[in-house]
Design a protein around this motif. Structure first.
Motif, PDB file in Angstrom:
ATOM      1  N   PHE A  36      41.434   6.136  82.836  1.00  0.00           N
ATOM      2  CA  PHE A  36      41.247   5.082  81.711  1.00  0.00           C
ATOM      3  C   PHE A  36      42.538   4.875  80.981  1.00  0.00           C
ATOM      4  O   PHE A  36      43.159   5.459  81.221  1.00  0.00           O
ATOM      5  N   SER A  37      42.164   3.668  80.301  1.00  0.00           N
ATOM      6  CA  SER A  37      43.176   3.413  79.393  1.00  0.00           C
ATOM      7  C   SER A  37      42.816   2.501  78.218  1.00  0.00           C
ATOM      8  O   SER A  37      42.092   1.481  78.401  1.00  0.00           O
ATOM      9  N   PHE A  38      42.979   3.040  77.060  1.00  0.00           N
ATOM     10  CA  PHE A  38      42.610   2.287  75.929  1.00  0.00           C
ATOM     11  C   PHE A  38      43.952   1.783  75.068  1.00  0.00           C
ATOM     12  O   PHE A  38      44.753   2.576  74.768  1.00  0.00           O
ATOM     13  N   ASP A  39      43.972   0.450  75.104  1.00  0.00           N
ATOM     14  CA  ASP A  39      45.263   0.062  74.178  1.00  0.00           C
ATOM     15  C   ASP A  39      44.972  -0.037  72.558  1.00  0.00           C
ATOM     16  O   ASP A  39      45.904  -0.022  71.782  1.00  0.00           O
ATOM     17  N   ASN A  40      43.597  -0.145  72.448  1.00  0.00           N
ATOM     18  CA  ASN A  40      43.337   0.146  70.938  1.00  0.00           C
ATOM     19  C   ASN A  40      41.883   0.545  71.041  1.00  0.00           C
ATOM     20  O   ASN A  40      41.216   0.568  72.005  1.00  0.00           O
ATOM     21  N   PHE A  41      41.146   0.990  70.072  1.00  0.00           N
ATOM     22  CA  PHE A  41      39.905   1.224  70.061  1.00  0.00           C
ATOM     23  C   PHE A  41      39.009   0.589  69.249  1.00  0.00           C
ATOM     24  O   PHE A  41      39.372  -0.074  68.001  1.00  0.00           O
ATOM     25  N   SER A  42      37.956  -0.045  69.770  1.00  0.00           N
ATOM     26  CA  SER A  42      37.094  -0.660  68.602  1.00  0.00           C
ATOM     27  C   SER A  42      35.465  -0.161  68.796  1.00  0.00           C
ATOM     28  O   SER A  42      35.112   0.453  69.960  1.00  0.00           O
ATOM     29  N   GLN A  43      34.998   0.201  67.547  1.00  0.00           N
ATOM     30  CA  GLN A  43      33.959   0.838  67.422  1.00  0.00           C
ATOM     31  C   GLN A  43      32.851   0.178  68.303  1.00  0.00           C
ATOM     32  O   GLN A  43      31.939   0.889  68.969  1.00  0.00           O
ATOM     33  N   ALA A  44      32.644  -1.235  67.941  1.00  0.00           N
ATOM     34  CA  ALA A  44      31.535  -1.782  68.708  1.00  0.00           C
ATOM     35  C   ALA A  44      31.740  -1.744  70.326  1.00  0.00           C
ATOM     36  O   ALA A  44      30.790  -1.200  70.974  1.00  0.00           O
ATOM     37  N   GLU A  45      32.921  -1.673  71.003  1.00  0.00           N
ATOM     38  CA  GLU A  45      32.938  -1.584  72.424  1.00  0.00           C
ATOM     39  C   GLU A  45      33.270  -0.419  72.887  1.00  0.00           C
ATOM     40  O   GLU A  45      32.776   0.075  74.139  1.00  0.00           O
ATOM     41  N   ASP A  46      33.828   0.613  72.319  1.00  0.00           N
ATOM     42  CA  ASP A  46      34.273   1.622  72.893  1.00  0.00           C
ATOM     43  C   ASP A  46      33.423   3.019  72.421  1.00  0.00           C
ATOM     44  O   ASP A  46      33.725   4.163  73.149  1.00  0.00           O
ATOM     45  N   LYS A  47      32.685   2.866  71.460  1.00  0.00           N
ATOM     46  CA  LYS A  47      32.115   4.117  71.005  1.00  0.00           C
ATOM     47  C   LYS A  47      31.114   4.850  72.121  1.00  0.00           C
ATOM     48  O   LYS A  47      31.261   5.900  72.180  1.00  0.00           O
ATOM     49  N   ASP A  48      30.715   4.162  73.047  1.00  0.00           N
ATOM     50  CA  ASP A  48      29.979   4.792  73.853  1.00  0.00           C
ATOM     51  C   ASP A  48      30.815   5.624  75.030  1.00  0.00           C
ATOM     52  O   ASP A  48      30.036   6.638  75.637  1.00  0.00           O
ATOM     53  N   SER A  49      31.834   5.466  74.868  1.00  0.00           N
ATOM     54  CA  SER A  49      32.891   6.107  75.979  1.00  0.00           C
ATOM     55  C   SER A  49      32.989   7.503  75.439  1.00  0.00           C
ATOM     56  O   SER A  49      33.572   8.249  76.313  1.00  0.00           O
ATOM     57  N   PHE A  50      32.995   7.798  74.183  1.00  0.00           N
ATOM     58  CA  PHE A  50      33.058   8.996  73.554  1.00  0.00           C
ATOM     59  C   PHE A  50      32.199   9.946  72.932  1.00  0.00           C
ATOM     60  O   PHE A  50      31.252   9.307  72.638  1.00  0.00           O
TER      61      PHE A  50
END
Ligand SMILES: *[C@@H]1O[C@H](CO)[C@@H](O)[C@H](O)[C@H]1NC(C)=O
Ligand SMILES: *[C@@H]1O[C@H](CO)[C@@H](O)[C@H](O)[C@H]1NC(C)=O
Ligand SMILES: *[C@@H]1O[C@H](CO)[C@@H](O)[C@H](O)[C@H]1NC(C)=O
Ligand SMILES: *[C@@H]1O[C@H](CO)[C@@H](O)[C@H](O)[C@H]1NC(C)=O
Length: 670
Positions: A36-50
């Motif tokens: 995976f690769s995250f250039d930035n983190f967004s609460q709405a879009e990325d929270k389920d990945s963590f």
């Protein structure tokens, strides 16, 4: 082959083994999630990945906030701990050899206001599950706590970015490799690299963590974000991750604050690429093929050979027999090149005395020079000629061959060829230009004595070869005849363990000395573990005993078999070193010829290791894994009691000598 396989019992065996292979494969994780690769983190879009752990962990301001993200409410920042883990686990390894390589790359910002005293730190983490230890604030960095710190059951490996100095830390601005503990295995001060983890002016740093699953080297690179990746890592350490982390592990970050030390622990970008071991399971097929198939095929062939030999013996003579055996040998998978007897005769000048290198188990070793076709250059080899008058030498030959032709390790002597003609058995090995270790320890002049670096490297090499034989190879193999004359040195003075004449795979009870038909134990005095005189059997523990003798021998340049006169008393080498240890002057045992050209700490470490390996009770000796770690400095030198414990038979693990403790007024038996 066909007749053998059509034999009913063999077919059943083949079937059972195939079933086992299939079951084993089904065990392996079906799918590994993609890198995976995250250039930035967004609460709405990325929270389920963590997975967010510890209470204050969130995604905020486009970053992972491992601990509370606030600059106003200072009390809310005190004594915090958190983890943010990527939710999907990864397969870290399939076996010792097959470990996943990975590259991770992230940008961190350890923010503080100028008035704050920064602390405690942030860590890149590999963990066995999605949980966090209670009360892991302050010095524990969200990694461990006062109860579990240092426990092997933690199964964590981390790279810490530490902003607060503890007793065990070099300063308040360093990185470290942490294994199950916040007390790092290795640390690097960042002051030397012009990096301040948490400066007054907020600064982003980019970090690369590389792990090479083949070489087992972990590297950490770090620069201010925007600058190119440096050529050299800040930290580089060899560590076999399989020893520490779960096969299925999670990646993420951990962090903590203290009181009054506080900071924001932010990760701005993060990517991870990790080997998909699923692809490598193709390799595993091969490995299983080699692990199960080769011994099986070998076994079948040997059965075939025996059967055919029996039949032949009734009729024809030895010539036929060797033809059959030769044919069967050619069938062994992965067999190295076959040579003609007349070529070897020529290469060794008709096995001339001047070409003789030494006497190994069951045969004499000659130097040979194989001429290339154009007769312009020659390749040097070592040829071991098995003695003909040894009744069992054909079996010895086969035993050696079936084991050695499959072993591959840079500290084992490599088999390069074989010959079996007219009942004569020969094996060809790489020629080792620096001969055997004992010659360097005893025959070299004072100026030519092995220097300390070389001695240390030789022992590290032998330890890793032994570890391979005992643990990393698909069958446990015991060497059984570890001694200085069996350790050969290549052109760079690297150790190569040789002479597997006595090695046998540790299966179906074939590890008995008696089975070789030798009178008594074949090893050499001083190298043979005490229990072997009772059991007549070699074990990994008895190999470790032999290794201990070699360690003492290399550090002291004294033969384990020769008594040492000290204050009018005779001591064996082990007892002598043990006595010096008790008297607090163990370094006096170091070879005088080294003068002061050695590293005192390393010498002490090796001597203590040598004593620990010489423990009279087999189960108390360290195992090869710990031995390797002690030599590489990852683990502390073992604790050695001041008095040598007594040997007991049958072994009782806790038995301790009472006679030895009154040593000062009794005679010490040696
Ligand atoms: C975040 O990164 C994604 C790509 O990973 C990009 O498409 C998006 O525009 C970025 N968002 C911001 C706010 O920078
Ligand atoms: C939010 O992130 C930006 C860009 O990384 C940074 O300049 C700013 O200081 C951050 N704000 C807080 C409150 O952390
Ligand atoms: C930290 O580890 C070192 C060895 O790695 C040890 O000597 C030291 O006692 C440890 N310190 C603490 C406080 O545990
Ligand atoms: C990993 O190490 C092996 C053995 O040292 C080496 O051949 C290989 O190139 C390394 N891989 C990478 C990606 O550096």
């Amino acid at each position: 082959m066909v007749t053998i396989i059509s034999n009913g019992r063999s077919s059943i065996t083949v079937f059972i083994i195939l079933c086992c292979i299939l079951l084993h494969l089904a065990d392996i994780q079906a799918a590994t999630p993609p890198s995976f690769s995250f250039d930035n983190f967004s609460q709405a879009e990325d929270k389920d990945s963590f997975e967010f752990l510890g209470g204050g962990a969130t995604i905020d301001n486009a970053s992972l906030q491992i601990t509370q993200d606030t600059t106003e409410n200072v009390p809310n920042l005190l004594n915090r701990f958190g983890r943010i883990m990527y939710k999907h686990p990864f397969n870290m390894w399939l076996s010792d050899e097959i470990q996943a390589s990975f590259n991770s790359n992230f940008v961190i910002n350890i923010f503080r206001k100028p008035a704050w005293n920064a602390g405690e730190g942030l860590a890149f983490l590999i963990a066995p599950d999605l949980s966090i230890p209670d009360a892991s604030y302050g010095q524990w960095l969200g990694l461990t706590n006062a109860i579990n710190d240092g426990k092997q059951t933690n199964k964590i490996v981390a790279i810490e970015f530490d902003t607060e100095k503890q007793d065990y830390d070099p300063n308040d601005n360093h990185i470290g490799l942490n294994i199950n503990s916040v007390n790092s295995t290795a640390t690097v001060s960042l002051d030397d690299y012009n990096i301040e983890l948490s400066p007054e002016v907020p600064t982003n740093y980019r970090v690369w963590v590389h792990y090479n699953g083949t070489s087992k080297v972990m590297e950490v690179y770090m620069v201010q974000d925007g600058q190119p990746k440096p050529e050299k890592p800040l930290l580089s350490k060899t560590i076999s991750l399989k020893e520490y982390v779960n096969q299925k592990s999670y990646f993420g970050f951990a962090a903590s604050t203290g009181n009054p030390q506080i900071e924001l622990n932010c990760v701005l970008k993060w990517s991870l690429e990790i080997d998909d071991l699923q692809k490598k399971s193709d390799l595993l097929w091969l490995k299983i093929g080699a692990g199960v198939g080769v011994p099986l095929v070998t076994l079948l062939i040997l059965c075939g050979v025996l059967y055919l030999n029996k039949r032949k013996r009734r009729g024809k003579g030895g010539d036929e027999e060797s033809k059959v055996l030769g044919t069967q040998l050619r069938w062994l998978p992965g067999m190295p090149r076959e040579f003609k007897y007349k070529d070897l005769k020529k290469a060794t000048n008709n096995f001339h005395e001047s070409m003789r290198l030494g006497q190994g188990g069951f045969g004499v070793v000659y130097k040979g020079i194989l001429q290339d076709k154009d007769h312009k250059s020659g390749t040097e080899i070592a040829v071991k000629k098995f003695s003909r008058d040894s009744v069992q030498s054909k079996d010895d030959f086969l035993a050696e061959l079936t084991i050695i032709h499959r072993l591959r390790h840079k500290h084992l002597v490599r088999l390069v060829g074989w010959c079996y003609e007219k009942g004569k058995l020969l094996l060809l090995y790489d020629f080792m230009p620096n001969g055997s270790l004992d010659k360097h320890l005893y025959e070299a002049s004072n100026e030519n004595t092995l220097n300390w670096r070389r001695r240390y490297r030789i022992l590290a090499g032998v330890a890793s070869a032994l570890h391979y034989l005992h643990n990393e190879y698909d069958q446990k193999v015991v060497h059984r005849d570890l001694k200085a004359s069996n350790i050969l040195l290549d052109s760079d003075y690297n150790a190569r363990l040789g002479d597997f004449g006595l090695a046998r795979a540790l299966d179906n009870e074939r590890n008995s000395y008696a089975e070789l038909g030798l009178a008594g134990v074949p090893g050499t005095m001083g190298y043979v573990a005490p229990e072997c005189f009772h059991t007549g059997r070699a074990t990994p523990e008895s190999d470790v005993y032999g290794f201990g003798a070699v360690v003492l021998e290399v550090v002291c340049s004294r033969s384990p078999g020769i008594s040492i006169n000290h204050h009018q008393r005779l001591y064996s080498l082990v007892d002598w070193v043990w006595m010096l240890h008790r008297e607090g002057s163990i370094e006096e045992a170091v070879d005088e010829r080294l003068g002061t050209d050695y590293v005192v700490d390393e010498a002490k470490r090796l001597l203590l290791l040598g004593l620990a390996c010489s423990h009279p009770v087999a189960s108390e000796r360290p195992q090869t894994q710990d031995i390797c770690q002690i030599i590489s400095g990852i683990m502390l030198a073992p604790n050695v009691p001041p008095f040598k414990p007594a040997f007991t038979w049958p072994s009782m693990v806790t038995a301790c000598s009472s006679t030895d403790s009154t040593l000062t007024n009794t005679t010490f038996s040696s």
